[in-house]
Design a protein around this motif. Structure first.
Motif, PDB file in Angstrom:
ATOM      1  N   GLY A  77     -23.187  -7.278 -53.150  1.00  0.00           N
ATOM      2  CA  GLY A  77     -22.075  -8.194 -52.900  1.00  0.00           C
ATOM      3  C   GLY A  77     -21.488  -8.184 -51.509  1.00  0.00           C
ATOM      4  O   GLY A  77     -20.908  -9.177 -51.070  1.00  0.00           O
ATOM      5  N   ALA A  78     -21.627  -7.080 -50.765  1.00  0.00           N
ATOM      6  CA  ALA A  78     -21.034  -7.013 -49.429  1.00  0.00           C
ATOM      7  C   ALA A  78     -21.656  -8.042 -48.486  1.00  0.00           C
ATOM      8  O   ALA A  78     -21.017  -8.477 -47.519  1.00  0.00           O
ATOM      9  CB  ALA A  78     -21.187  -5.606 -48.845  1.00  0.00           C
ATOM     10  N   TYR A  79     -22.889  -8.460 -48.778  1.00  0.00           N
ATOM     11  CA  TYR A  79     -23.547  -9.457 -47.917  1.00  0.00           C
ATOM     12  C   TYR A  79     -22.748 -10.763 -47.845  1.00  0.00           C
ATOM     13  O   TYR A  79     -22.853 -11.523 -46.873  1.00  0.00           O
ATOM     14  CB  TYR A  79     -24.968  -9.747 -48.425  1.00  0.00           C
ATOM     15  CG  TYR A  79     -25.057 -10.550 -49.691  1.00  0.00           C
ATOM     16  CD1 TYR A  79     -25.163 -11.946 -49.665  1.00  0.00           C
ATOM     17  CD2 TYR A  79     -25.034  -9.927 -50.941  1.00  0.00           C
ATOM     18  CE1 TYR A  79     -25.237 -12.678 -50.844  1.00  0.00           C
ATOM     19  CE2 TYR A  79     -25.112 -10.660 -52.116  1.00  0.00           C
ATOM     20  CZ  TYR A  79     -25.215 -12.031 -52.063  1.00  0.00           C
ATOM     21  OH  TYR A  79     -25.287 -12.757 -53.217  1.00  0.00           O
ATOM     22  N   LEU A  80     -21.937 -11.032 -48.870  1.00  0.00           N
ATOM     23  CA  LEU A  80     -21.122 -12.247 -48.872  1.00  0.00           C
ATOM     24  C   LEU A  80     -20.105 -12.258 -47.738  1.00  0.00           C
ATOM     25  O   LEU A  80     -19.574 -13.313 -47.379  1.00  0.00           O
ATOM     26  CB  LEU A  80     -20.401 -12.380 -50.219  1.00  0.00           C
ATOM     27  CG  LEU A  80     -21.300 -12.590 -51.445  1.00  0.00           C
ATOM     28  CD1 LEU A  80     -20.517 -12.366 -52.724  1.00  0.00           C
ATOM     29  CD2 LEU A  80     -21.923 -13.976 -51.428  1.00  0.00           C
ATOM     30  N   LEU A  81     -19.821 -11.076 -47.166  1.00  0.00           N
ATOM     31  CA  LEU A  81     -18.868 -10.960 -46.057  1.00  0.00           C
ATOM     32  C   LEU A  81     -19.569 -10.735 -44.719  1.00  0.00           C
ATOM     33  O   LEU A  81     -18.909 -10.607 -43.695  1.00  0.00           O
ATOM     34  CB  LEU A  81     -17.900  -9.795 -46.323  1.00  0.00           C
ATOM     35  CG  LEU A  81     -17.168  -9.816 -47.674  1.00  0.00           C
ATOM     36  CD1 LEU A  81     -16.289  -8.585 -47.817  1.00  0.00           C
ATOM     37  CD2 LEU A  81     -16.349 -11.096 -47.825  1.00  0.00           C
ATOM     38  N   ASP A  82     -20.882 -10.695 -44.726  1.00  0.00           N
ATOM     39  CA  ASP A  82     -21.674 -10.481 -43.513  1.00  0.00           C
ATOM     40  C   ASP A  82     -21.556 -11.718 -42.618  1.00  0.00           C
ATOM     41  O   ASP A  82     -21.936 -12.819 -43.022  1.00  0.00           O
ATOM     42  CB  ASP A  82     -23.136 -10.257 -43.907  1.00  0.00           C
ATOM     43  CG  ASP A  82     -24.043  -9.995 -42.717  1.00  0.00           C
ATOM     44  OD1 ASP A  82     -23.596 -10.146 -41.564  1.00  0.00           O
ATOM     45  OD2 ASP A  82     -25.221  -9.655 -42.961  1.00  0.00           O
ATOM     46  N   PRO A  83     -21.030 -11.580 -41.393  1.00  0.00           N
ATOM     47  CA  PRO A  83     -20.862 -12.765 -40.532  1.00  0.00           C
ATOM     48  C   PRO A  83     -22.177 -13.455 -40.203  1.00  0.00           C
ATOM     49  O   PRO A  83     -22.206 -14.677 -40.041  1.00  0.00           O
ATOM     50  CB  PRO A  83     -20.179 -12.202 -39.270  1.00  0.00           C
ATOM     51  CG  PRO A  83     -20.410 -10.731 -39.308  1.00  0.00           C
ATOM     52  CD  PRO A  83     -20.509 -10.363 -40.747  1.00  0.00           C
ATOM     53  N   PHE A  84     -23.273 -12.702 -40.108  1.00  0.00           N
ATOM     54  CA  PHE A  84     -24.576 -13.327 -39.855  1.00  0.00           C
ATOM     55  C   PHE A  84     -24.993 -14.190 -41.043  1.00  0.00           C
ATOM     56  O   PHE A  84     -25.422 -15.340 -40.880  1.00  0.00           O
ATOM     57  CB  PHE A  84     -25.646 -12.252 -39.599  1.00  0.00           C
ATOM     58  CG  PHE A  84     -25.460 -11.495 -38.318  1.00  0.00           C
ATOM     59  CD1 PHE A  84     -25.740 -12.076 -37.098  1.00  0.00           C
ATOM     60  CD2 PHE A  84     -25.017 -10.177 -38.329  1.00  0.00           C
ATOM     61  CE1 PHE A  84     -25.578 -11.378 -35.907  1.00  0.00           C
ATOM     62  CE2 PHE A  84     -24.852  -9.467 -37.156  1.00  0.00           C
ATOM     63  CZ  PHE A  84     -25.134 -10.066 -35.940  1.00  0.00           C
ATOM     64  N   TYR A  85     -24.885 -13.641 -42.246  1.00  0.00           N
ATOM     65  CA  TYR A  85     -25.252 -14.372 -43.458  1.00  0.00           C
ATOM     66  C   TYR A  85     -24.382 -15.613 -43.619  1.00  0.00           C
ATOM     67  O   TYR A  85     -24.887 -16.710 -43.907  1.00  0.00           O
ATOM     68  CB  TYR A  85     -25.105 -13.452 -44.675  1.00  0.00           C
ATOM     69  CG  TYR A  85     -25.249 -14.158 -45.999  1.00  0.00           C
ATOM     70  CD1 TYR A  85     -26.510 -14.436 -46.519  1.00  0.00           C
ATOM     71  CD2 TYR A  85     -24.124 -14.552 -46.726  1.00  0.00           C
ATOM     72  CE1 TYR A  85     -26.651 -15.097 -47.738  1.00  0.00           C
ATOM     73  CE2 TYR A  85     -24.256 -15.208 -47.940  1.00  0.00           C
ATOM     74  CZ  TYR A  85     -25.513 -15.474 -48.444  1.00  0.00           C
ATOM     75  OH  TYR A  85     -25.641 -16.133 -49.641  1.00  0.00           O
ATOM     76  N   CYS A  86     -23.078 -15.454 -43.439  1.00  0.00           N
ATOM     77  CA  CYS A  86     -22.154 -16.584 -43.616  1.00  0.00           C
ATOM     78  C   CYS A  86     -22.472 -17.708 -42.635  1.00  0.00           C
ATOM     79  O   CYS A  86     -22.455 -18.890 -42.999  1.00  0.00           O
ATOM     80  CB  CYS A  86     -20.705 -16.117 -43.433  1.00  0.00           C
ATOM     81  SG  CYS A  86     -20.120 -14.984 -44.715  1.00  0.00           S
TER      82      CYS A  86
END
Length: 278
Positions: A77-86
């Motif tokens: 779930g932390a990937y949802l806050l990853d600036p690259f992913y977003c």
């Protein structure tokens, strides 16, 4: 002289990679060669299934980096806050991006930054982001440690990586599409709307909006500007948010978010806090 030797090592690695069929060792060799090219110390390759959960397929973590934090917590779930992913999910544009380009103005005060950068002595990160096919995207990141090189990646180093984007995309895409491992596209995620729904059972719509910006690492000033409010108004809302969620800091907010996602049933599309509170 150093740049010449780095380029020579890069071309030698390419020769080794293309001398065999696409395989996992090819991606490992690619990560090592990219690190050498720009004095990186760690790297990671991730497959993002469109509408599904990410999968870390290869990694070269440092000794002080945790598999639980850097891989398990990230994919849970932390990937949802990853600036690259977003950024990539919004723009869908292939490119090479630096953390300084992607991060919101208050990012260094966020718990995401503490967990994935400050606590790991990670000075900077650059990331290749690209579409593989209609169902998959890829990410390859290279990190730099403050203990070995306290300087962020330079514009010249980022350009050097940008020049290699087509070949990096080709190598990783060939491996992803020919891999005998389970396809990341089969990992149907129940987290698609989790971030959007987080807190909706307890907070007002305005508070939820502020909560979203806070989790992503936006500063108080930036949130006020985006919502056309005074900083005092945002501060008041944030105080109410913390009271309703029974927390007192951004660190607690981040870990509450991750913990609630971990307890969320795969079939649920409700506020993750409902299950977590129960």
């Amino acid at each position: 002289m150093k740049k010449t030797s780095q380029n020579l090592a890069w071309h030698q690695s390419l020769a080794s990679i293309f001398s065999r069929k696409p395989c996992s060792d090819s991606v490992d060799e690619l990560l090592r060669s990219l690190e050498r090219l720009v004095d990186g110390v760690n790297s990671m390759a991730i497959l993002y299934a469109h509408g599904g959960a990410p999968r870390v397929t290869h990694h070269r973590l440092l000794a002080n980096e945790s598999l639980n934090l850097n891989i398990d917590m990230y994919t849970e779930g932390a990937y949802l806050l990853d600036p690259f992913y977003c950024h990539f999910m919004k723009q869908k544009q292939d490119g090479v991006y630096s953390l300084q380009q992607m991060a919101p103005d208050g990012f260094k005060e966020s718990e995401y930054f503490n967990v994935y950068y400050r606590n790991a002595n990670q000075e900077d990160e650059v990331c290749f982001l690209f579409t593989i096919n209609d169902s998959l995207s890829g990410s390859i990141s290279i990190g730099r440690s403050s203990t070995t090189n306290p300087n962020p990646f330079s514009a010249e180093e980022i350009q050097r990586l940008e020049e290699r984007l087509p070949i990096v995309k080709l190598i990783y895409s060939q491996w992803a599409e020919h891999s005998t491992q389970d396809s990341a596209s089969t990992l149907v995620s129940h987290l698609d709307n989790a971030l959007q729904n987080f807190g909706t059972s307890l907070l007002t719509p305005k508070e939820c909006e502020i909560l979203q910006f806070t989790l992503h690492g936006y500063s108080l000033k930036s949130i006020a500007e985006k919502l056309d409010n005074s900083q005092e108004t945002i501060k008041h809302h944030r105080k109410n948010i913390y009271t309703k969620l029974d927390i007192s800091s951004q660190a607690e907010l981040f870990h509450l978010f991750i913990s609630s996602l971990r307890s969320m049933p795969a079939s649920s599309s409700a506020d993750p806090l409902k299950t977590y509170s129960a």
